[in-house]
Design a protein around this motif. Structure first.
Motif, mmCIF file in Angstrom:
data_model
loop_
_atom_site.group_PDB
_atom_site.id
_atom_site.type_symbol
_atom_site.label_atom_id
_atom_site.label_comp_id
_atom_site.label_asym_id
_atom_site.label_seq_id
_atom_site.Cartn_x
_atom_site.Cartn_y
_atom_site.Cartn_z
ATOM 1 N N CYS A 24 95.568 36.100 6.743
ATOM 2 C CA CYS A 24 97.091 36.225 7.128
ATOM 3 C C CYS A 24 97.363 36.023 8.693
ATOM 4 C CB CYS A 24 97.345 37.943 6.943
ATOM 5 S SG CYS A 24 97.185 38.230 5.107
ATOM 6 N N ALA A 54 99.335 32.363 8.202
ATOM 7 C CA ALA A 54 100.964 32.593 7.722
ATOM 8 C C ALA A 54 101.754 31.649 8.483
ATOM 9 C CB ALA A 54 101.045 33.990 8.227
ATOM 10 N N SER A 86 97.155 33.300 2.106
ATOM 11 C CA SER A 86 98.592 32.943 1.984
ATOM 12 C C SER A 86 99.267 32.427 0.764
ATOM 13 C CB SER A 86 98.657 31.490 3.119
ATOM 14 O OG SER A 86 98.402 31.893 4.265
ATOM 15 N N THR A 139 102.312 35.040 -0.314
ATOM 16 C CA THR A 139 103.607 34.483 0.558
ATOM 17 C C THR A 139 104.110 33.091 0.138
ATOM 18 O OG1 THR A 139 102.850 35.745 2.396
ATOM 19 C CG2 THR A 139 104.347 34.582 2.950
ATOM 20 N N ASN A 199 110.452 38.301 8.312
ATOM 21 C CA ASN A 199 109.176 37.746 7.646
ATOM 22 C C ASN A 199 108.007 38.211 8.619
ATOM 23 O OD1 ASN A 199 110.403 35.982 5.890
ATOM 24 N ND2 ASN A 199 110.662 34.339 7.084
ATOM 25 N N SER A 221 104.899 40.407 7.164
ATOM 26 C CA SER A 221 103.367 39.966 7.329
ATOM 27 C C SER A 221 102.700 40.980 8.036
ATOM 28 C CB SER A 221 103.438 38.610 8.295
ATOM 29 O OG SER A 221 103.939 37.641 7.638
#
Length: 516
Positions: free
Chosen positions: A136, A140, A189, A192, A443, A447
């Motif tokens: 992450c 990301a 990921s 996402t 975002n 995260s």
């Protein structure tokens, strides 16, 4: 069906454009793919499949790393004590007991880990989630910058599936844990990327419905594991990785060939011609195209900022991000910990896992029904407290109850109630987080919450393993942690019906009560 087949493009591809007017990104997408067609449906289904394989690899250790059943080979031990399946296996000599079935069924029986510490036996699961945590952090931002959504999804699935396939060649728990770490790093990921590719190819009307599609496929992958494991219950644990990784590798090929990039991301990268081409391709009515001259009318100005830094500059933003991260840690403890501890209930591991997987699906529909009717803060608080109470009750029943069939079924029911509360709180928290922060940092904030959840998923397998000897270390800790963390929602504002802002300054001006 009529809605699906309704034309998405106007007869004139540029109905409201004058030579002096620029269209925003939302104008282009809403006017041309604001509804939903077959091409978008195919893209959404193809993208969502990634979450199915993600769900399989996330929970596969429930079966591959389980401690299999065993039986006594003698009626009495060397200490003249009656040998039963309730005896401490570590106090018996190797000649006094044996595994039921093949010793290669799980890593515990194959590598003789039955008497190892909970840290060692939970190391592969913890390594997987540690990989997710670090993934992450490092992967990301690639979806917003150099790689984009499609390429990062392809790369993530490829790393996850090849690492999973490589685990069949593991010769000890250390190599196995390293490969699980790589698999977790790769899959970090996927969630996402799937969410972004689902929501950025449709108009506002369909974003909510399609955004939950990825979660549904994740649960479907989780649900498929008990069936695959049961069919291969007499085979080596390696067969589970083989049968789940090969289809995932084949799927990566389909992603590379057939999945299209997000037109929104292409617009923001200045690749307007490619974005227009994708909008034409996913439009359901053939023969209608966006005129190339439309490109000259697109306003692609982008505001850039350090979104992570923005969360810690303002005091009100810092308080919010810390609050939702603490909530995420507590919710993640139960969300990931209870499925890992299903064997501790004394129930059938296949039945228990199937019930847990089935439970997640109705939670999505219930979330959909209550999200517009209940306040966010009280909903999250209520679901967290309920989940914690049921988890503590599960600890009490596990420690002081018998192993009769009725008691076992009651344990399963209580555990399901606890997990359901955690699933509801998990769904609500992700929606709540998007409403707490403006577009410029939304975002980044989401995260950070996922990082907190990933961190709790590193700890929960260790506690689940330790709970096999004393349930207070698993269900007891899970319950107390989620209840304690839920208190922090009191320091956050209510967002039901609030306006979604775009900048930090706009967020401050929206409601002075939100600012400290």
């Amino acid at each position: 069906m009529a809605d699906l087949m309704r034309p998405l493009l106007n007869e004139d591809p540029m109905p409201h454009i004058s030579n002096n007017k620029f269209w925003s990104l939302d104008d282009i997408i809403e006017d041309n793919i604001g509804d939903f067609g077959w091409a978008q449906l195919v893209q959404c289904l193809l993208v969502s499949l990634a979450r199915l394989f993600d769900g399989q690899q996330t929970f596969i250790t429930i079966f591959t790393d389980a401690e299999p059943s065993w039986h006594c080979t003698t009626s009495t031990t060397s200490n003249d004590v009656t040998c039963t399946t309730n005896s401490d296996i570590c106090q018996l000599s190797n000649s006094e007991w044996a595994w039921d079935g093949s010793s290669s069924r799980t890593i515990v029986s194959e590598w003789n880990l039955q008497c190892a510490s909970s840290i060692i036996t939970s190391l592969p699961s913890s390594s997987f989630f540690l990989g997710s945590f670090l993934g992450c952090l490092f992967l990301a931002t690639l979806a917003d910058t150099s790689l984009g959504r499609k390429k990062l999804l392809f790369l993530s699935c490829l790393i996850m599936s090849f690492s999973a396939l490589a685990t069949i060649f593991s010769t000890n728990v250390w190599i196995y844990a390293i490969l699980k770490f790589l698999s977790g790093f790769g899959r970090a990921s996927i969630g996402t990327c799937v969410l972004l590719l689902l929501t950025e190819k449709v108009g506002k009307k369909w974003r909510g419905q399609l955004g939950i599609m990825g979660f549904f496929f994740f649960s479907l992958g989780y649900l498929s594991l008990p069936a695959i494991a049961y069919i291969n219950r007499d085979s080596s644990w390696r067969s589970l990785y083989l049968y789940t990784s090969i289809p995932a590798i084949i799927y990566c090929i389909f992603v590379f060939i057939f999945v299209s990039e997000s037109p929104r991301w292409l617009f923001l990268q200045g690749r307007v011609a490619e974005a227009i081409e994708i909008l034409e391709r996913i439009a359901p009515i053939k023969g209608r195209a966006l005129k190339s001259s439309l490109i000259s009318h697109v306003d692609i100005r982008v505001e850039t900022s350090n979104s992570i830094k923005g969360l810690f500059v303002k005091r009100w933003a810092l308080r919010r991000i810390l609050g939702v991260m603490v909530l995420g840690f507590g919710i993640g403890m139960v969300y990931y910990g209870i499925p890992m501890g299903v064997q501790d209930l004394g129930s059938n591991i296949y039945l228990g896992t199937m019930c847990n997987a089935l439970l997640e699906m109705p939670s999505y529909f219930v979330t959909f029904m209550v999200i517009d009717r209940c306040q966010r803060r009280f909903s999250i608080l209520g679901f967290c407290v309920a989940s914690g109470i049921f988890s503590i009750i599960c600890f009490i029943v596990s420690n002081y109850g018998s192993n009769d069939q009725e008691i076992v079924m009651m344990k399963i029911g209580i555990e399901i109630a606890s997990l359901f509360g955690a699933c509801m709180a998990y769904n609500m928290l992700l929606i709540y987080t998007t409403e707490l922060f403006p577009t410029s940092v939304r975002n980044a904030a989401t995260s950070m919450v996922r990082l907190a959840i990933a961190f709790s998923s590193v700890v929960s397998p260790v506690l689940a393993r330790a709970g096999r000897r004393n349930a207070i270390l698993s269900y007891g800790v899970f319950g107390f942690v989620i209840i304690f963390c839920s208190i922090f929602v009191a320091f956050l504002p209510e967002t039901m019906g609030a306006t979604l802002c775009d900048t930090m300054n706009e967020q401050e001006e929206e409601n002075d009560t939100f600012v400290t």
